[in-house]
Design an enzyme around this catalytic site. Structure first.
Site, PDB file in Angstrom:
ATOM      1  N   GLY A  12      36.876  27.764  42.426  1.00 21.56           N
ATOM      2  CA  GLY A  12      37.425  28.737  43.549  1.00 21.56           C
ATOM      3  C   GLY A  12      36.586  28.859  44.650  1.00 21.56           C
ATOM      4  O   GLY A  12      35.430  27.982  44.789  1.00 21.56           O
ATOM      5  N   ALA A  14      33.818  30.689  45.098  1.00 22.89           N
ATOM      6  CA  ALA A  14      32.438  30.694  44.637  1.00 22.89           C
ATOM      7  C   ALA A  14      31.963  29.295  44.628  1.00 22.89           C
ATOM      8  O   ALA A  14      30.891  28.952  44.966  1.00 22.89           O
ATOM      9  CB  ALA A  14      32.084  31.634  43.835  1.00 22.89           C
ATOM     10  N   LYS A  33      39.365  22.338  35.250  1.00 21.97           N
ATOM     11  CA  LYS A  33      40.351  22.070  34.044  1.00 21.97           C
ATOM     12  C   LYS A  33      41.558  21.704  34.540  1.00 21.97           C
ATOM     13  O   LYS A  33      42.159  20.959  33.659  1.00 21.97           O
ATOM     14  CB  LYS A  33      40.226  23.068  33.038  1.00 21.97           C
ATOM     15  CG  LYS A  33      41.113  24.429  33.322  1.00 21.97           C
ATOM     16  CD  LYS A  33      40.990  25.656  32.424  1.00 21.97           C
ATOM     17  CE  LYS A  33      41.449  26.813  32.569  1.00 21.97           C
ATOM     18  NZ  LYS A  33      41.563  27.705  31.346  1.00 21.97           N
ATOM     19  N   THR A  41      41.516  31.801  44.124  1.00 24.70           N
ATOM     20  CA  THR A  41      41.478  31.585  45.633  1.00 24.70           C
ATOM     21  C   THR A  41      42.595  31.190  46.376  1.00 24.70           C
ATOM     22  O   THR A  41      43.006  31.878  47.492  1.00 24.70           O
ATOM     23  CB  THR A  41      40.216  30.631  45.772  1.00 24.70           C
ATOM     24  OG1 THR A  41      39.035  31.440  45.202  1.00 24.70           O
ATOM     25  CG2 THR A  41      39.973  30.600  47.544  1.00 24.70           C
ATOM     26  N   ALA A  44      45.215  34.220  47.110  1.00 24.30           N
ATOM     27  CA  ALA A  44      44.615  35.383  47.667  1.00 24.30           C
ATOM     28  C   ALA A  44      45.425  35.404  49.055  1.00 24.30           C
ATOM     29  O   ALA A  44      45.020  34.456  50.103  1.00 24.30           O
ATOM     30  CB  ALA A  44      43.250  35.154  47.880  1.00 24.30           C
ATOM     31  N   GLY A  46      45.661  38.612  51.138  1.00 28.09           N
ATOM     32  CA  GLY A  46      45.388  39.474  52.128  1.00 28.09           C
ATOM     33  C   GLY A  46      44.353  39.021  52.972  1.00 28.09           C
ATOM     34  O   GLY A  46      44.581  39.247  54.102  1.00 28.09           O
ATOM     35  N   GLU A 114      43.928  47.582  54.568  1.00 33.22           N
ATOM     36  CA  GLU A 114      44.247  47.703  53.075  1.00 33.22           C
ATOM     37  C   GLU A 114      43.903  48.948  52.517  1.00 33.22           C
ATOM     38  O   GLU A 114      42.781  49.471  53.107  1.00 33.22           O
ATOM     39  CB  GLU A 114      43.802  46.550  52.483  1.00 33.22           C
ATOM     40  CG  GLU A 114      44.484  44.968  53.107  1.00 33.22           C
ATOM     41  CD  GLU A 114      44.086  43.935  52.274  1.00 33.22           C
ATOM     42  OE1 GLU A 114      43.295  44.078  51.344  1.00 33.22           O
ATOM     43  OE2 GLU A 114      44.371  42.781  52.539  1.00 33.22           O
ATOM     44  N   HIS A 232      46.987  45.058  39.865  1.00 37.12           N
ATOM     45  CA  HIS A 232      47.577  44.911  41.189  1.00 37.12           C
ATOM     46  C   HIS A 232      48.855  45.683  41.182  1.00 37.12           C
ATOM     47  O   HIS A 232      49.863  45.448  40.233  1.00 37.12           O
ATOM     48  CB  HIS A 232      47.635  43.544  41.615  1.00 37.12           C
ATOM     49  CG  HIS A 232      47.852  43.488  43.324  1.00 37.12           C
ATOM     50  ND1 HIS A 232      49.015  44.087  43.867  1.00 37.12           N
ATOM     51  CD2 HIS A 232      47.086  43.105  44.308  1.00 37.12           C
ATOM     52  CE1 HIS A 232      48.950  43.932  45.133  1.00 37.12           C
ATOM     53  NE2 HIS A 232      47.890  43.335  45.423  1.00 37.12           N
ATOM     54  N   ARG A 278      43.462  50.943  44.574  1.00 41.31           N
ATOM     55  CA  ARG A 278      44.462  50.334  43.742  1.00 41.31           C
ATOM     56  C   ARG A 278      44.866  50.801  42.310  1.00 41.31           C
ATOM     57  O   ARG A 278      45.781  51.119  41.785  1.00 41.31           O
ATOM     58  CB  ARG A 278      44.201  48.887  43.447  1.00 41.31           C
ATOM     59  CG  ARG A 278      44.451  47.824  44.676  1.00 41.31           C
ATOM     60  CD  ARG A 278      43.862  46.468  44.493  1.00 41.31           C
ATOM     61  NE  ARG A 278      44.235  45.689  45.646  1.00 41.31           N
ATOM     62  CZ  ARG A 278      43.632  44.530  45.705  1.00 41.31           C
ATOM     63  NH1 ARG A 278      43.073  43.619  44.923  1.00 41.31           N
ATOM     64  NH2 ARG A 278      44.300  43.741  46.609  1.00 41.31           N
ATOM     65  N   HIS A 339      45.071  41.953  37.512  1.00 44.59           N
ATOM     66  CA  HIS A 339      44.890  41.050  38.895  1.00 44.59           C
ATOM     67  C   HIS A 339      43.346  40.753  38.831  1.00 44.59           C
ATOM     68  O   HIS A 339      43.060  39.471  39.118  1.00 44.59           O
ATOM     69  CB  HIS A 339      45.295  41.983  40.006  1.00 44.59           C
ATOM     70  CG  HIS A 339      44.970  41.639  41.255  1.00 44.59           C
ATOM     71  ND1 HIS A 339      45.771  40.323  41.442  1.00 44.59           N
ATOM     72  CD2 HIS A 339      44.287  42.048  42.308  1.00 44.59           C
ATOM     73  CE1 HIS A 339      45.381  39.813  43.001  1.00 44.59           C
ATOM     74  NE2 HIS A 339      44.469  40.858  43.237  1.00 44.59           N
ATOM     75  N   ARG A 374      37.441  47.620  42.270  1.00 51.47           N
ATOM     76  CA  ARG A 374      37.348  46.759  43.618  1.00 51.47           C
ATOM     77  C   ARG A 374      37.991  47.248  44.785  1.00 51.47           C
ATOM     78  O   ARG A 374      39.001  47.638  44.422  1.00 51.47           O
ATOM     79  CB  ARG A 374      37.438  45.289  43.130  1.00 51.47           C
ATOM     80  CG  ARG A 374      37.388  44.288  44.391  1.00 51.47           C
ATOM     81  CD  ARG A 374      37.877  42.784  43.997  1.00 51.47           C
ATOM     82  NE  ARG A 374      39.275  42.755  43.635  1.00 51.47           N
ATOM     83  CZ  ARG A 374      40.160  42.502  44.424  1.00 51.47           C
ATOM     84  NH1 ARG A 374      39.718  41.890  45.576  1.00 51.47           N
ATOM     85  NH2 ARG A 374      41.566  42.119  44.245  1.00 51.47           N
ATOM     86  N   SER A 379      36.709  40.618  47.207  1.00 50.51           N
ATOM     87  CA  SER A 379      36.449  39.518  46.276  1.00 50.51           C
ATOM     88  C   SER A 379      36.051  38.285  46.720  1.00 50.51           C
ATOM     89  O   SER A 379      35.098  37.649  46.396  1.00 50.51           O
ATOM     90  CB  SER A 379      37.483  39.481  45.160  1.00 50.51           C
ATOM     91  OG  SER A 379      38.800  39.280  45.923  1.00 50.51           O
ATOM     92  N   LEU A 380      36.655  37.777  47.695  1.00 51.44           N
ATOM     93  CA  LEU A 380      36.327  36.579  48.605  1.00 51.44           C
ATOM     94  C   LEU A 380      34.952  36.565  49.237  1.00 51.44           C
ATOM     95  O   LEU A 380      34.258  35.569  49.199  1.00 51.44           O
ATOM     96  CB  LEU A 380      37.429  36.238  49.524  1.00 51.44           C
ATOM     97  CG  LEU A 380      38.885  35.760  49.017  1.00 51.44           C
ATOM     98  CD1 LEU A 380      39.929  35.571  50.391  1.00 51.44           C
ATOM     99  CD2 LEU A 380      38.715  34.628  48.042  1.00 51.44           C
TER     100      LEU A 380
END
Length: 522
Positions: A12, A14, A33, A41, A44, A46, A114, A232, A278, A339, A374, A379-380
């Protein structure tokens, strides 16, 4: 045996970001995997929350994050993420990421709003932000000669030196060869994402089975705040639309939640209505559904023109149209779904875990930035900021020598046992987490969950020990470990805070404390 300076597990934002930087200093083995692009990622929609506007400030973003986190955020970690975010965004842009701009400007970003944000600060690429970032990172990754990419490789367990306690790498199952390999490294990084597949309904891709946090748990690492699972509020309710998310940004642009009879209801739960954090929105929907015995509510964005919706949400518009929903005319049936995990492997401000040589970044880690809930689109940002911090900190380990390993490869010549019971365990486990460890919990539900998880864990471990290894058995072994962590952590929190709501403790305690567990406490 495969040796490298860095072993990065996960592809992802990170893991990809760290791999690009680490390859400038040492050799990198990146395992995933499935394919490189199979991650949360890429889904995503938003965007990335980051202060870029003169009307915004670091102080505003920090405050919004801490308010959403319900008193449990690590303020220093939040400050690091917010203040270092713009530099990391500039790096993405330099690599080739194209964020949406305003029609009349080549330099000014079109910023989204958001839930929980006091300002417009969401950088986005249409409604496929994650896909754009992932695509650019992979394109750059493939140009690096110092990175070896291992697709269809599933990490099984960490290798821990029995004398020193150091992490020395991982045992890895090669999916298409049906055999295992040892990956030895000076620095091992868990970047394998979240664990939404622990639940019956999730917005996550199929790969999100909590592999990293489960491996760290079995290895003895400290784990924090696993009770805080973000649901979510708005996943598309359709039996054929697996895991399709209706972005928070739809509510940010004026989307209204309605019951089947057309009534609005969010005003009963928050003065912010649809733009509440959320946890409040998801719990409100869950409460209405249970009270009315219904399966979904509607999200109504029909007040916006078709032209606006096609431009702002091209992917959502097209996907809904596939299922006969024209969002410019029709309301969207939605339901909450698992989520994001705010908890995970306990790390310090540089992504270091409590096991030497082992780092965790992204959703696998609990860095303290999310607290008990969160804030949307953080997160990103966390992924790229902590990838950079782990890169900077880990370089001091590159001068270490490799330790001689005495590790036996997993024997995969064992016969396959009858899989009927195993499949039953898989299905039962996900229903159990949904019913007992979901949006609302109680002491009775938690007690039942813990007892049943213990039995399922024994059955699954027996199957793992005496049957040929497959990706399925690796994943369900990890899922049951995640379920155990959620149940244990939730039972320790004698209050309701953020994403954790216990009907027996509906109050919030005056003092906010992290829930920290290890496998040895069982």
């Amino acid at each position: 045996m495969i040796r490298s300076d860095y072993l990065i597990i996960g592809s992802g934002i990170a893991g990809l970001s760290l791999a690009l930087k680490a390859s400038q200093k040492g050799s990198v083995a990146l395992i995933t995997k499935r394919k490189l692009y199979d991650s949360a990622t890429g889904k995503a929609q938003g965007g990335v929350a980051c202060v870029t506007s003169k009307s915004d400030s670091f102080e505003n973003h920090i405050k919004d994050t801490i308010v959403a986190g319900a008193g449990l955020c690590n303020v220093k970690a939040v400050t690091n993420m917010v203040t270092e975010g713009p530099a990391r965004i500039k790096e993405l842009i330099k690599l080739g990421v194209k964020f949406s701009k305003k029609d009349y400007s080549d330099s000014e970003f079109e910023l989204g709003l958001e839930g929980g944000h006091s300002k417009r600060r969401i950088l986005h690429a249409g409604d496929m932000t994650g896909n754009e970032i992932e695509k650019v990172l992979i394109e750059n990754l493939k140009k690096q000669s110092n990175i070896q990419i291992y697709e269809n490789h599933t990490a099984v367990d960490l290798i821990i030196d029995k004398k020193t306690g150091d992490c020395l790498g991982a045992s890895v199952f090669i999916n298409d060869k049906n055999e295992t390999e040892i990956f030895q490294s000076k620095i091992t990084v868990l970047a394998s994402g979240g664990a939404g597949k622990t639940y019956l309904y999730t917005s996550n891709p199929g790969v999100a089975t909590g592999d990293g946090v489960a491996m760290a748990y079995r290895a003895g690492a400290k784990i924090s705040n696993m009770e805080f699972v973000q649901f979510h509020p708005t996943c598309l309710y359709n039996p054929d639309a697996k895991s399709f998310l209706i972005s928070e940004a739809v509510r940010g642009e004026g989307g209204i939640l309605r019951l089947k009879n057309g009534e609005t209801f969010m005003e009963k739960y928050s003065s912010l209505k649809e733009l509440a954090p959320r946890d409040i929105v998801a719990r409100a929907i869950d409460s209405r559904l249970k009270a009315r015995g219904e399966n979904f509510v509607y999200l109504d964005i029909t007040a916006k023109s078709r032209d606006f919706l096609v431009k702002r949400f091209p992917n959502i518009y097209a996907k809904c149209l596939e299922y006969g929903i024209d969002i410019s005319k029709d309301m969207i049936p939605v339901v909450p779904a698992a989520h994001f995990f705010c908890g995970g492997v306990t790390v310090d401000e540089n992504g270091k875990t409590t096991i030497p040589n082992l780092y965790a970044i992204g959703e696998t880690a609990c860095s303290g930035v999310h607290g008990a809930n969160r804030l949307a689109s953080n997160s990103l940002l966390e992924g790229i900021v902590y990838a950079h911090r782990a890169f900077e900190d880990s370089q001091k380990l590159l001068n270490k020598n490799y330790t001689e390993l005495d590790v036996k490869l997993l024997n995969n010549s064992r016969g396959q046992k009858d899989s009927t019971a195993f499949l039953q365990d898989w299905n039962e486990l996900r229903r159990l987490t949904w019913n007992y460890l979901g949006i609302s919990r109680s002491n009775e539900r938690l007690g039942k969950a813990i007892k049943r998880i213990e039995i399922l864990k024994e059955e699954i471990d027996e199957y793992f020990q005496h049957s040929a290894i497959t990706v399925d058995i690796i994943e369900v072994r990890n899922i049951v470990a995640v379920a155990e962590m959620i149940a244990r952590s939730a039972s320790l929190r004698k209050e309701s805070r953020g994403l954790h709501y216990n009907t027996d403790y509906p109050f919030t305690a005056p003092e906010a404390k992290d829930t920290v567990i290890t496998a040895q406490q069982q």
